[in-house]
Design a protein around this motif. Sequence first.
Motif, PDB file in Angstrom:
ATOM      1  N   PHE A 397       0.843  -1.200   0.000  1.00 23.62           N
ATOM      2  CA  PHE A 397       0.000   0.000   0.000  1.00 23.62           C
ATOM      3  C   PHE A 397       0.874   1.244   0.000  1.00 23.62           C
ATOM      4  O   PHE A 397       2.025   1.225   0.446  1.00 23.62           O
ATOM      5  N   ASN A 398       0.297   2.327  -0.522  1.00 23.22           N
ATOM      6  CA  ASN A 398       0.916   3.647  -0.478  1.00 23.22           C
ATOM      7  C   ASN A 398       0.276   4.471   0.625  1.00 23.22           C
ATOM      8  O   ASN A 398      -0.819   4.143   1.105  1.00 23.22           O
ATOM      9  N   VAL A 399       0.943   5.525   1.036  1.00 21.93           N
ATOM     10  CA  VAL A 399       0.421   6.421   2.073  1.00 21.93           C
ATOM     11  C   VAL A 399       0.258   7.806   1.476  1.00 21.93           C
ATOM     12  O   VAL A 399       1.230   8.405   1.015  1.00 21.93           O
ATOM     13  N   ARG A 400      -0.968   8.302   1.478  1.00 28.36           N
ATOM     14  CA  ARG A 400      -1.250   9.656   0.981  1.00 28.36           C
ATOM     15  C   ARG A 400      -2.249  10.316   1.915  1.00 28.36           C
ATOM     16  O   ARG A 400      -3.162   9.674   2.424  1.00 28.36           O
ATOM     17  N   GLY A 401      -2.063  11.623   2.146  1.00 26.21           N
ATOM     18  CA  GLY A 401      -2.986  12.354   2.996  1.00 26.21           C
ATOM     19  C   GLY A 401      -2.728  12.171   4.478  1.00 26.21           C
ATOM     20  O   GLY A 401      -3.515  12.644   5.308  1.00 26.21           O
ATOM     21  N   ARG A 402      -1.641  11.497   4.836  1.00 24.28           N
ATOM     22  CA  ARG A 402      -1.295  11.276   6.244  1.00 24.28           C
ATOM     23  C   ARG A 402       0.179  10.923   6.316  1.00 24.28           C
ATOM     24  O   ARG A 402       0.763  10.455   5.327  1.00 24.28           O
ATOM     25  N   ASP A 403       0.793  11.130   7.490  1.00 28.41           N
ATOM     26  CA  ASP A 403       2.202  10.800   7.609  1.00 28.41           C
ATOM     27  C   ASP A 403       2.414   9.298   7.693  1.00 28.41           C
ATOM     28  O   ASP A 403       1.533   8.537   8.130  1.00 28.41           O
ATOM     29  N   LEU A 404       3.592   8.869   7.270  1.00 28.48           N
ATOM     30  CA  LEU A 404       3.912   7.446   7.199  1.00 28.48           C
ATOM     31  C   LEU A 404       3.934   6.799   8.579  1.00 28.48           C
ATOM     32  O   LEU A 404       3.410   5.694   8.777  1.00 28.48           O
ATOM     33  N   GLY A 405       4.545   7.476   9.563  1.00 29.91           N
ATOM     34  CA  GLY A 405       4.732   6.872  10.880  1.00 29.91           C
ATOM     35  C   GLY A 405       3.440   6.523  11.564  1.00 29.91           C
ATOM     36  O   GLY A 405       3.243   5.375  12.012  1.00 29.91           O
ATOM     37  N   SER A 406       2.519   7.482  11.683  1.00 30.29           N
ATOM     38  CA  SER A 406       1.259   7.207  12.386  1.00 30.29           C
ATOM     39  C   SER A 406       0.392   6.218  11.618  1.00 30.29           C
ATOM     40  O   SER A 406      -0.334   5.421  12.223  1.00 30.29           O
ATOM     41  N   THR A 407       0.481   6.232  10.284  1.00 30.11           N
ATOM     42  CA  THR A 407      -0.294   5.267   9.491  1.00 30.11           C
ATOM     43  C   THR A 407       0.172   3.844   9.766  1.00 30.11           C
ATOM     44  O   THR A 407      -0.642   2.941  10.018  1.00 30.11           O
ATOM     45  N   VAL A 408       1.478   3.623   9.730  1.00 30.64           N
ATOM     46  CA  VAL A 408       2.014   2.279   9.979  1.00 30.64           C
ATOM     47  C   VAL A 408       1.790   1.865  11.431  1.00 30.64           C
ATOM     48  O   VAL A 408       1.477   0.706  11.713  1.00 30.64           O
ATOM     49  N   ASN A 409       1.913   2.799  12.368  1.00 31.23           N
ATOM     50  CA  ASN A 409       1.677   2.457  13.779  1.00 31.23           C
ATOM     51  C   ASN A 409       0.246   1.990  14.011  1.00 31.23           C
ATOM     52  O   ASN A 409       0.010   1.024  14.741  1.00 31.23           O
ATOM     53  N   GLU A 410      -0.709   2.682  13.382  1.00 30.06           N
ATOM     54  CA  GLU A 410      -2.108   2.249  13.510  1.00 30.06           C
ATOM     55  C   GLU A 410      -2.317   0.889  12.861  1.00 30.06           C
ATOM     56  O   GLU A 410      -3.040   0.032  13.396  1.00 30.06           O
ATOM     57  N   ALA A 411      -1.668   0.690  11.709  1.00 29.39           N
ATOM     58  CA  ALA A 411      -1.776  -0.611  11.041  1.00 29.39           C
ATOM     59  C   ALA A 411      -1.183  -1.727  11.905  1.00 29.39           C
ATOM     60  O   ALA A 411      -1.755  -2.825  12.000  1.00 29.39           O
ATOM     61  N   GLN A 412      -0.067  -1.452  12.549  1.00 27.65           N
ATOM     62  CA  GLN A 412       0.552  -2.465  13.411  1.00 27.65           C
ATOM     63  C   GLN A 412      -0.335  -2.807  14.600  1.00 27.65           C
ATOM     64  O   GLN A 412      -0.438  -3.978  15.000  1.00 27.65           O
ATOM     65  N   GLN A 413      -0.999  -1.787  15.163  1.00 33.72           N
ATOM     66  CA  GLN A 413      -1.890  -2.055  16.284  1.00 33.72           C
ATOM     67  C   GLN A 413      -3.059  -2.938  15.875  1.00 33.72           C
ATOM     68  O   GLN A 413      -3.470  -3.831  16.627  1.00 33.72           O
ATOM     69  N   LYS A 414      -3.603  -2.725  14.668  1.00 35.80           N
ATOM     70  CA  LYS A 414      -4.719  -3.543  14.210  1.00 35.80           C
ATOM     71  C   LYS A 414      -4.300  -4.966  13.874  1.00 35.80           C
ATOM     72  O   LYS A 414      -5.111  -5.895  13.934  1.00 35.80           O
ATOM     73  N   LEU A 415      -3.029  -5.141  13.516  1.00 34.43           N
ATOM     74  CA  LEU A 415      -2.559  -6.475  13.112  1.00 34.43           C
ATOM     75  C   LEU A 415      -1.869  -7.235  14.243  1.00 34.43           C
ATOM     76  O   LEU A 415      -1.410  -8.353  14.025  1.00 34.43           O
ATOM     77  N   ASN A 416      -1.801  -6.643  15.433  1.00 36.87           N
ATOM     78  CA  ASN A 416      -1.082  -7.300  16.529  1.00 36.87           C
ATOM     79  C   ASN A 416      -1.657  -8.671  16.862  1.00 36.87           C
ATOM     80  O   ASN A 416      -0.923  -9.624  17.119  1.00 36.87           O
TER      81      ASN A 416
END
Length: 632
Positions: A397-416
Amino acid sequence: MNKKDRLKIIETSSKQVGGGVFYSTIVVIASFLPLFLLTGIEGKLFHPLAWTKTFILIIDAFLAITLTPVLISFLLTGKLKPENKNPVTYNLEKIYLPIISWCLNWKKTVIGFNIIVLLIAIGLMKRMGSEFMPPLDEGSILFMPVTLPDVSNSEAKRILQVQDKIIKSVPEVENVLGKAGRANTATDNSPISMIETIVLLKPKNQWREGITKDQIINELNSKLQIPGVVNGFTQPIINRINMLSTGIRTDVGLKIYGQNLDSIYSLAIKMKKELEGITGIKDLYVEPITGGKYIDITIKKDEIGKYGLSVDDVNMYVETALGGMIITSTIEGRERFTVNARFAQDYRNSIEAISQIPVKTQNYGTVPLSSVAEIKIAEGPPMINSENAMLRGTVLFNVRGRDLGSTVNEAQQKLNFLFSKLPKGYNLEWSGQWENQIRANRTLMFILPIVLLIIFTLLFFVYKSVKEVLLTMITVPFALSGGVYMVYFYHINLSVAVAVGFIALFGVAVETVMLMTIYLNEYMEKLVADKGNSSETISKSDLRKYVMNGAVQRLRPKLMTVSVSLFGLIPILWASGVGSDVMLPITVPLIGGILTSTIYVLFVTPVVFEMSKEHELKKFGKLILPGKNEEE
């Protein structure tokens, strides 16, 4: 004033500031050490900056203590006037004296206000987003849609033509060049299902009023909604860099390693469903591991014996009809090419047509291929990827409209929870720009304590006092606070480029406060010479008077040092074109930090200095002069 007296003054003045100027320059050089330890993409980008800055500063350090005094002796001629007679100095002091007097009268208020400013800056920093590197606008767009793995050549060609026509309809698009399939090279493993289209844009002065590149991409994405096609937008250069460095063609990729392709694909689909709906995630796509279509021709061994055929005979007919039989070769210059002959496309474009391929026998004439072989469509992997001796699948996936760090951190929390339930022998790894960001952060966090220790040691050589060094180092957090405010209000995410700006700011802040401390210590020596070094002979009013004189002393050169830095940086704020995207995050923290560090040095450093001297008089009964009292 005769020449001898003039040279004596120049010599005394050079000795007074020469050491401070030399060591402050060395401190700036030391602050750039983290850049030399950066690796990967960030290292290749910032190593030239670090080397250039280092060589310039090394030469500058030696010229400051060798050539500069000599040039002054030649150029400083005529009648010399006191510094307070200079109109610029006079007006600056007229403004500065009331303010510094107020600050010294309200010490606790000034210190408290600065602490509040620093605490707010820390809070703002925690709210900032993060990314590996600021996105560099390459001036063009790379459109990389992916369709179903079993798409035919003709269908891929049709989709490509339709997409090119739609893209060309956008007014800002100059030219479109699309490609399906891969080139005849091992470095391009793109399947026919992955299309690459380079979109060249017109100059910005020809765009519709108020439109941005992101809006153009969103418009293209809305127009290019074709069933069975997953869109992806990036840029040509960064795409190649990502693929070469991490094997991922998008901003972020989640690599899934295991032993079974079906299990890997099942895990990838689950993770994709969890990632759907997260703000900032765009072009979400699971790299297909299954779904490829293959023609499976199984020879009927019982039947071929009836016709007097062998397995090799049947294979030869299949190879000749479908793959092509080498007839001869042709030579063009130094290159050789084979000439193949095979059935025309109408005779091999369907299962029915392939079933009718004639197979010649000795006793029964010509029979269709279906008489001696079973022909069917079988599913299999369209492409098998492996890494670290394990099969690999990816969620991209690409990241647009938001910063990379917080996007990946939220994704990691959902996939824990999925991470904790992986089957034995399966593991996950985040890749792409996130992988680069983690590596760069680890390098910076490792080297920063070492740099602080080096700078502490250099400052100790200047002051010969640990307390003076600590008072100088206190400046750094307050200098950084201005950089944080500037970065926050410019809506810039924390990145390696911003870190480089703060690293440069670190050295500049220390350099500025060193000049102020040198003059303050000079007037403490004058105070001791005039009043003696005892709490009985030095009153608070005497201390205040000499501190104010030391703060006002050389006010013009202090501000000139800061102004030169600002005049060189401020034009970058209005820079445009390719490359300005990276320069702005470096420059913004520098400008903000220089402004706040200057305010701190001019108004807070004298306050802290006076408080420390009052404490010395109260505790030791005398002033501790750096490099003198310790030796005594």
